[in-house]
Design a protein around this motif. Structure first.
Motif, PDB file in Angstrom:
ATOM      1  N   ARG A   1      -9.634-102.792  51.242  1.00 26.87           N
ATOM      2  CA  ARG A   1     -10.905-102.266  50.717  1.00 26.87           C
ATOM      3  C   ARG A   1     -11.671-103.365  49.977  1.00 26.87           C
ATOM      4  O   ARG A   1     -12.879-103.510  50.130  1.00 26.87           O
ATOM      5  CB  ARG A   1     -10.623-101.105  49.764  1.00 26.87           C
ATOM      6  CG  ARG A   1     -11.871-100.541  49.096  1.00 26.87           C
ATOM      7  CD  ARG A   1     -11.522 -99.674  47.894  1.00 26.87           C
ATOM      8  NE  ARG A   1     -12.705 -99.091  47.289  1.00 26.87           N
ATOM      9  CZ  ARG A   1     -13.462 -99.710  46.387  1.00 26.87           C
ATOM     10  NH1 ARG A   1     -13.160-100.929  45.998  1.00 26.87           N
ATOM     11  NH2 ARG A   1     -14.526 -99.100  45.885  1.00 26.87           N
ATOM     12  N   GLU A   2     -10.950-104.145  49.152  1.00 27.45           N
ATOM     13  CA  GLU A   2     -11.608-105.221  48.400  1.00 27.45           C
ATOM     14  C   GLU A   2     -12.200-106.266  49.332  1.00 27.45           C
ATOM     15  O   GLU A   2     -13.293-106.777  49.087  1.00 27.45           O
ATOM     16  CB  GLU A   2     -10.599-105.871  47.446  1.00 27.45           C
ATOM     17  CG  GLU A   2     -10.290-105.007  46.228  1.00 27.45           C
ATOM     18  CD  GLU A   2      -9.101-105.503  45.436  1.00 27.45           C
ATOM     19  OE1 GLU A   2      -8.563-106.580  45.788  1.00 27.45           O
ATOM     20  OE2 GLU A   2      -8.696-104.823  44.475  1.00 27.45           O
TER      21      GLU A   2
ATOM     22  N   THR B   1      -9.373 -93.471  56.220  1.00 26.55           N
ATOM     23  CA  THR B   1      -8.964 -92.469  55.221  1.00 26.55           C
ATOM     24  C   THR B   1      -7.495 -92.116  55.402  1.00 26.55           C
ATOM     25  O   THR B   1      -6.888 -92.408  56.440  1.00 26.55           O
ATOM     26  CB  THR B   1      -9.774 -91.156  55.359  1.00 26.55           C
ATOM     27  OG1 THR B   1      -9.475 -90.567  56.626  1.00 26.55           O
ATOM     28  CG2 THR B   1     -11.260 -91.397  55.239  1.00 26.55           C
TER      29      THR B   1
ATOM     30  N   LYS C   1     -15.345-104.841  51.026  1.00 27.79           N
ATOM     31  CA  LYS C   1     -16.464-104.648  50.097  1.00 27.79           C
ATOM     32  C   LYS C   1     -16.728-105.888  49.251  1.00 27.79           C
ATOM     33  O   LYS C   1     -17.437-105.817  48.240  1.00 27.79           O
ATOM     34  CB  LYS C   1     -16.169-103.463  49.168  1.00 27.79           C
ATOM     35  CG  LYS C   1     -16.179-102.115  49.888  1.00 27.79           C
ATOM     36  CD  LYS C   1     -16.034-100.970  48.910  1.00 27.79           C
ATOM     37  CE  LYS C   1     -16.174 -99.637  49.589  1.00 27.79           C
ATOM     38  NZ  LYS C   1     -17.534 -99.307  50.016  1.00 27.79           N
TER      39      LYS C   1
ATOM     40  N   ASP D   1     -14.607 -93.410  51.002  1.00 24.35           N
ATOM     41  CA  ASP D   1     -13.674 -94.402  50.478  1.00 24.35           C
ATOM     42  C   ASP D   1     -12.384 -93.677  50.116  1.00 24.35           C
ATOM     43  O   ASP D   1     -12.297 -92.987  49.104  1.00 24.35           O
ATOM     44  CB  ASP D   1     -14.291 -95.077  49.245  1.00 24.35           C
ATOM     45  CG  ASP D   1     -13.438 -96.237  48.737  1.00 24.35           C
ATOM     46  OD1 ASP D   1     -12.215 -96.230  48.966  1.00 24.35           O
ATOM     47  OD2 ASP D   1     -13.994 -97.140  48.101  1.00 24.35           O
ATOM     48  N   CYS D   2     -11.366 -93.837  50.971  1.00 27.93           N
ATOM     49  CA  CYS D   2     -10.136 -93.069  50.786  1.00 27.93           C
ATOM     50  C   CYS D   2      -9.425 -93.425  49.476  1.00 27.93           C
ATOM     51  O   CYS D   2      -8.862 -92.569  48.799  1.00 27.93           O
ATOM     52  CB  CYS D   2      -9.185 -93.279  51.964  1.00 27.93           C
ATOM     53  SG  CYS D   2      -8.512 -94.945  52.090  1.00 27.93           S
TER      54      CYS D   2
ATOM     55  N   ARG E   1      -5.599-101.129  49.321  1.00 25.81           N
ATOM     56  CA  ARG E   1      -6.530-101.506  48.251  1.00 25.81           C
ATOM     57  C   ARG E   1      -7.077-102.904  48.496  1.00 25.81           C
ATOM     58  O   ARG E   1      -8.280-103.170  48.289  1.00 25.81           O
ATOM     59  CB  ARG E   1      -5.798-101.441  46.915  1.00 25.81           C
ATOM     60  CG  ARG E   1      -6.673-101.584  45.691  1.00 25.81           C
ATOM     61  CD  ARG E   1      -5.875-101.258  44.437  1.00 25.81           C
ATOM     62  NE  ARG E   1      -5.522 -99.851  44.400  1.00 25.81           N
ATOM     63  CZ  ARG E   1      -6.306 -98.891  43.919  1.00 25.81           C
ATOM     64  NH1 ARG E   1      -7.486 -99.210  43.441  1.00 25.81           N
ATOM     65  NH2 ARG E   1      -5.922 -97.639  43.917  1.00 25.81           N
TER      66      ARG E   1
ATOM     67  N   ARG F   1     -10.791 -94.624  46.657  1.00 27.33           N
ATOM     68  CA  ARG F   1     -11.526 -94.091  45.512  1.00 27.33           C
ATOM     69  C   ARG F   1     -11.230 -92.595  45.352  1.00 27.33           C
ATOM     70  O   ARG F   1     -10.979 -92.109  44.247  1.00 27.33           O
ATOM     71  CB  ARG F   1     -13.029 -94.322  45.730  1.00 27.33           C
ATOM     72  CG  ARG F   1     -13.903 -93.870  44.564  1.00 27.33           C
ATOM     73  CD  ARG F   1     -15.384 -93.965  44.918  1.00 27.33           C
ATOM     74  NE  ARG F   1     -15.698 -93.064  46.009  1.00 27.33           N
ATOM     75  CZ  ARG F   1     -16.544 -93.354  47.001  1.00 27.33           C
ATOM     76  NH1 ARG F   1     -17.117 -94.520  47.060  1.00 27.33           N
ATOM     77  NH2 ARG F   1     -16.780 -92.477  47.962  1.00 27.33           N
TER      78      ARG F   1
END
Length: 1250
Positions: free
Chosen positions: A129-130, A205, A133, A318-319, A126, A321
């Motif tokens: 990902r942050e 993913t 993005k 987006d795995c 997570r 999400r």
């Protein structure tokens, strides 16, 4: 200015207030906090393979927060699974630093990598990902993860990159120029380069080989991941307890052994950098760009903000999400493999925390705020899941409208009239209104904060036409009947009433604060039962032993103006104005602000009466008042600004005698006051089915008269007071939200909108309130459209949502609407499916009922709704009439309806004038978001410090005030985090004080943060954001950044045009500023355009003899002089002279100054005309160097600068130190610091208005 800085939303209007007698005393001293409690100190942080770095920390911070900051820093952001160790001892994440014995200045905290678990791997992914993005605005537009867009850096970046004036023309785009008819939407979201960052990774993913088999778990395997790098290489990665490595698996072959060469990395980012050089390069660039942005642009907001418009977004893989959605629909709680949180226990436990010392209260406020914001977030997601059909009801056999749901330990119910509960109160209309009234009651009791009395967490969510109430589950309520549970109140609308001594004791303080009378009601066996609340309030003792109070919708007394009661005498004032009027439901209550204003007015009359009476009567009156300090009236609600209060008090003094019923005897006026000044209301007086003992008959009559008086006070006092405050520009609404706030501050409910419009239409100065009239009319129309949209949407099947919403918008905002053109359902090859679809549509006519709506039908319904709900006859019967006749803007109507209903539309230009083509297609509807109403807990001690700081500033102690506001800022940040409205207020005030003291760099720093917070928390085009942009522009200009200042002011002007149009008094101030800045940049012709528009608006809204108009004429005279146009300069200066002579007399210094300037112009005209002729012949620059623009800007803004010498500054510091010592010797008792109210607007202290 004032309207922009009253930041309270209706959700915040009931901050706890102190008793009225204390308010009238001298301001108490500042709380004496132990300096060691919050004095920061420096520690060293040592990560593996790096040198120790200094780190500033607060003793009140937790270890977990230090870890969060380290995860955000560029040099340490790769790690998430680590602990902090001090002298070899691992620190607990939830320990406060002040509780760690050996931690002191200079201590070294070591970052130690810890073994992973499945939970830690998910947290790590997570975080990655942050990071990937972090520059992408997609989450902000989608309204997830506490993300929201901000464009300040985008507005200013070109100036910073460019080389001053050469890089930018002073000319704005055509749509920003005065008089432009183009109302564009696309510039609302400026293009930003940050969003288009180079791709670091194609795919990350979860692998289909998950979960690891038993034998691999024995080797430490936790999860398997699939990665596709930018070079198009495919890898399968194992997440193990020791870290991450590439394994030998492929899509169809499982081989979990490490690939060769085997590399084990504790951080996945390090491994990705090793296997992909492009990832390493692009990710490093991403981190650098991320580091250049302000942290306020990235961190999550405590409450989610939803954007009503968004650009076309690419949907990427987006795995996380995808996994969130799958686990969410199964009812699991996010990515944590544990039971859902017990929200009731969390909310009640935080409120039970100790509150004796300032530090205790700070910790408690922080815990309460965090638990509440988490609850609101989860409740919102749950409500959407309920409406979307993803949650099983607990009573599936009932019809859909009666179903109830439990998800994540939250109880959800729909806002429909189940089992005819509200049949006598208005049916479905009452059922829809009840949840919000209940929330208002919860908010009121929450603000009083009575120890031992508990409230259930409540959130009201409007989504897709449904009103959903989310509540925490009271322990034991699902295991027994409500009849057995209730120990206080009634469950059958007052027929059977029970009471409880402990509840009466607990409700004693709240009832006094909320002005509820302690009274007797009759039970069904005619026995008297004592209550100090409405009979509808239910007291239930939960299985946890706590005493809860719920069903608080009748917390405030009824509003008799909308509640016709048979057999009651009608007041002539009310009859004359057409009251009482019928409302769709009978759940009409007065607002808390109205009650406070009414009591304050009665107190003034009481004191005047007492002072005029005999000495004997005076003595009795004085002793009576002293004997009952609790019931002394409170000032108007905390959200009324200082100017509003002054205006209101002034208006009260000038109220016609008949308005406050002074025509009758003093005895009649004070028939309900008794021996002491004690105004309390009985909320049960006009409740059908509630009986009272015979001995209470006289008191009940007094209570009825008091309620009638309050109803008259609202229409004959408060509505004119609101109009007066708008005329005096102390209230300056710019959109529906700020209009609603201004009405609420005066205690006026939104159902009086029609009465307010009629009031404006009747007054002689109607033209000067043109802006308020248009905003109120726009608000009334869009609210009526919202009511219709809610019903319209309930009949639409999910697959037709975008088509039906676009059709509704076409009917609302354009003349042409053809549903057949819009509804382009996905074409399927299967004939069977199309037959089934056709037969379904024909069998159930309601499925496509929405498609037969026409613009004529909709506007006819809007007119009918306006008449029924607001009792107002709309002057327009179509959108064309609204635009041409009432001068409303379609783009403004679109913004208002989108915000009210949660619609998100595509960012593009909409051509509303097309007669043969639909404006909106289904592709233009991107989403429907929930509209959420909730409680916003406040930090009482920080509010108190802010109030003290503002008072010190008003007394002229700027430095001391600045210090107190800085302390308040620290406490607010500690409680809420950085992104909150209260933090924004502090930063705005500090920026203003620093600007006044001449410290422009500090002013800029504070104001930049205020703009960012306002954009992130309130919205990029919220009226407060526009105000913050204007202040930042002023400070930039003072700091020598003219180009940046101009861009900021242009941005503010564009947002004003979008929100309310050009015809607004606030635009006159803005155009004056833009004109002055342009003049300083020698763009005189452009400057004149803006200044002439400012002159026209000032003349319209301030009147022909206003001193502001004189100032406007003077600015134009100066610019014309600069151009050498002396005839025009003389004309304008003569106008100025005439106004000053008429208003302040011949001898006044301003009149003399204007006279001297006229002589100067006349004298110079002859000499300079020759020079001008020479300039024109030779083709030289025709501009004369500009005058002192900064001084004029400050005059326009209303700021008085205080030039301070070094000696003055030294004296200020000495005074501040003396005051500080006095403060420490006169500490206010702890209990007196609780709940002091806040005044948002200090502009009286630091501004000079005409």
């Amino acid at each position: 200015m004032s309207s922009g800085h009253v930041l309270d939303t209706p959700a915040d209007n009931l901050t706890e207030q102190v008793e009225g007698d204390r308010k009238r005393q001298e301001l108490p001293a500042v709380p004496d906090m132990d300096p060691s409690e919050d004095t920061g100190f420096t520690v060293k942080i040592q990560a593996p393979a790096t040198e120790p770095t200094d780190f500033q920390v607060s003793p009140l911070a937790m270890v977990q927060e230090i870890k969060q900051v380290l995860m955000d820093r560029e040099e340490t952001c790769r790690r998430t699974c680590f602990s902090l160790q001090l002298n070899g001892v691992t620190l607990d994440n939830f320990t406060h630093l002040r509780s760690i014995p050996d931690l002191q200045e200079g201590s070294i905290l070591r970052v130690v990598e810890e073994p992973y678990t499945v939970r830690e791997v998910r947290i790590h992914l997570r975080h990655i990902r942050e990071l990937l993005k972090s520059l992408d605005l997609t989450d902000g537009y989608n309204g997830v993860e506490g993300s929201s867009p901000s464009f300040l850096s985008c507005v200013t970046e070109e100036c910073l990159e460019g080389d001053g004036l050469k890089q930018m023309s002073c000319s704005p785009p055509d749509h920003i120029l005065p008089g432009s008819k183009d109302h564009l939407l696309v510039p609302l979201l400026p293009h930003t380069n940050f969003g288009k960052s180079s791709e670091s990774l194609k795919v990350l993913t979860m692998s289909s080989w998950n979960p690891p088999p038993g034998n691999r778990k024995m080797h430490g395997d936790l999860l398997y991941l699939n990665v596709v790098t930018t070079e198009d290489r495919h890898f399968s990665i194992t997440a193990s307890t020791r870290g991450f490595y590439v394994n030998q698996s492929t899509t169809y072959s499982f081989n979990p052994k490490p690939a060769t060469p085997s590399v084990l990395s504790h951080a996945l980012l390090d491994l990705l950098g090793h296997i992909s050089p492009v990832f390493k390069k692009n990710f490093s660039a991403l981190l650098k760009r991320r580091g250049s942005t302000h942290p306020f642009e990235r961190i999550a907001t405590p409450f989610q903000l939803f954007s009503w418009t968004a650009p076309a977004l690419d949907h990427t893989m987006d795995c996380l999400r995808a996994e969130d959605v799958s686990s969410f629909s199964l009812g699991y709680e996010e990515h944590v493999p544990a039971l859902a949180r017990d929200w009731n226990e969390e909310l009640q436990t935080t409120r039970e925390l100790p509150r004796k010392t300032v530090t205790d209260r700070l910790m408690r406020d922080r815990a309460v705020f965090k638990a509440n914001s988490d609850f609101v977030s989860t409740a919102t997601r749950g409500a959407m899941a309920v409406v979307d059909g993803n949650v099983m009801p607990i009573n599936p056999s009932e019809e859909p409208r009666q179903q109830m749901f439990i998800w994540s330990n939250i109880f959800f119910s729909l806002g429909f009239d189940v089992r005819d509960k509200y049949r006598d109160l208005g049916g479905e209309a009452a059922a829809h209104a009840a949840p919000v009234l209940d929330l208002n009651g919860v908010r009121a009791y929450w603000a009083v904060d009575q120890e031992g009395l508990f409230l259930i967490g409540t959130v009201v969510i409007d989504y897709r036409g449904y009103r959903v109430t989310a509540q925490t589950i009271l322990p034991g309520i699902l295991e027994r009947d409500q009849e057995q549970s209730v120990v206080y109140g009634s469950i059958d609308f007052g027929k059977t009433v029970v009471s409880d001594d402990r509840y009466l004791e607990l409700l004693d303080k709240p009832s006094k604060k909320l002005r509820v009378q302690r009274h007797l009601v009759l039970n069904k066996d005619d026995t008297a039962v004592e209550l100090c609340s409405s009979v509808e309030h239910k007291g239930i003792v939960g299985n946890d032993g706590r005493r809860y109070i719920l069903d608080l919708l009748f917390t405030f007394p009824p509003d008799l103006n909308f509640l016709p009661v048979e057999g009651e005498d009608l007041n002539p004032v009310r009859q004359q104005l057409g009251f009482p009027k019928l409302h769709p439901h009978r759940l009409v209550c007065l607002r808390q602000e109205l009650i406070d204003a009414f009591v304050e007015q009665r107190y003034q009359i009481f004191m005047e009466t007492v002072s005029k009476s005999t000495e004997h009567d005076k003595a009795i009156g004085t002793s009576a008042i002293k004997s009952d300090p609790i019931t002394t009236p409170q000032l108007p609600s905390t959200t009324v600004t200082l100017q509003d209060q002054d205006a209101e008090h002034h208006s009260l003094k000038n109220v016609p005698v008949n308005n406050i019923q002074q025509g009758s005897s003093i005895k009649r006026v004070f028939s309900s006051l008794g021996d002491t000044f004690d105004i309390h209301f009985n909320p049960n007086v006009f409740c059908a089915g509630v009986g009272f003992p015979k001995e209470s008959t006289e008191d009940i009559q007094k209570q009825k008269q008091q309620l009638k008086d309050a109803a008259v006070f609202l229409i004959s006092n408060q509505i004119p007071a609101f109009t007066k405050s708008c005329l005096g520009h102390t209230s300056m609404p710019t959109d529906g939200v700020t209009l609603t706030e201004a009405l609420h501050q005066h205690g006026i409910n939104i159902r009086y909108l029609g009465t307010v419009l009629e009031n404006i239409e009747k007054i002689p100065q109607k033209e000067r309130l043109d802006h308020v009239y248009r905003i109120a009319l726009c608000e009334l129309i869009t609210r009526c459209a919202k009511h219709l949209f809610k019903t319209y949407l309930l009949a639409v099947e999910p697959s037709a949502l975008s088509a039906s919403v676009s059709h509704f918008l076409n009917c609302f905002l354009s003349a042409f609407a053809d549903a057949a053109v819009i509804q382009q359902n996905d074409k399927f090859a299967s004939r069977r499916r199309s037959r089934r679809r056709r037969s379904r549509a024909s069998m159930d006519g309601t499925v496509t009922a929405w498609s037969i709506l026409t613009p004529t039908d909709l506007w006819r319904a809007i007119k009918a709704e306006a008449q029924e709900y607001y009792h107002y006859s709309l002057p327009c019967g179509s959108v064309e009439e609204a635009v041409d006749k009432c001068r409303l803007q379609r783009i403004t109507l679109l913004r208002e309806i989108a915000i009210k209903t949660g619609i998100q539309i595509l960012l593009r230009e909409y051509h509303f004038d097309s007669e043969h083509k639909t404006v909106f297609t289904e592709e233009d509807i991107l989403n429907i978001f929930p509209v959420v109403k909730h409680i916003s807990p406040r930090s009482s001690d920080a509010l108190y410090l802010l109030h003290c700081g503002q008072s010190r500033v008003q007394q002229g102690c700027l430095q001391e005030g600045c210090e107190l506001i800085s302390q308040a800022l620290g406490l607010f940040t500690n409680v809420y985090g950085a992104l909150h409205q209260d933090v924004c207020i502090c930063l705005w005030l500090l920026g203003r004080i620093h600007y006044i003291l001449g410290d422009y760099a500090e002013a800029l720093s504070h104001q930049q943060r205020a703009v960012l917070i306002s954009e992130r928390v309130l919205g990029i085009e919220h009226p407060n954001t526009i105000q913050e942009y204007k202040h930042l522009g002023l400070y930039c200009f003072a700091g020598g950044q003219s180009v940046t200042a101009l861009r900021l002011l242009y941005r503010a002007r564009y947002l004003m045009l979008l929100v309310c149009g050009e015809d607004h008094p606030e635009m006159a101030l803005l155009d004056s500023k833009i004109g002055l800045v342009l003049h300083s940049m020698m763009a005189c012709d452009l400057s004149l355009k803006f200044l002439e528009n400012a002159l026209a608006l000032t003349s319209k809204y301030q009147g022909p003899s206003s001193l502001k108009l004189a100032q406007s004429h003077h600015l134009l005279a100066k610019v014309h002089e600069s151009k050498g146009d002396f005839r025009a300069a003389l004309t304008h200066e003569k106008e100025r002279y005439g106004i000053y002579r008429k208003q302040v007399g011949e001898a006044h210094e301003k009149t003399q100054e204007s006279s001297e300037y006229l002589k100067h112009l006349t004298h110079q005209a002859v000499i300079l005309q020759k020079t001008m002729n020479w300039i024109y012949k030779t083709g030289s620059d025709t501009n004369i160097p500009p005058f002192n623009v900064s001084t004029q800007l400050n005059l326009v803004t209303g700021i008085v600068l205080i030039p301070l010498s070094n000696r003055d500054l030294e004296k200020l510091r000495t005074d501040a130190q003396k005051t500080s010592r006095l403060t420490r010797n006169n500490v206010q008792p702890v209990e007196d610091l609780q709940g002091l109210f806040e005044e948002h607007d200090t502009s009286q202290a630091i501004t000079q208005q005409d």
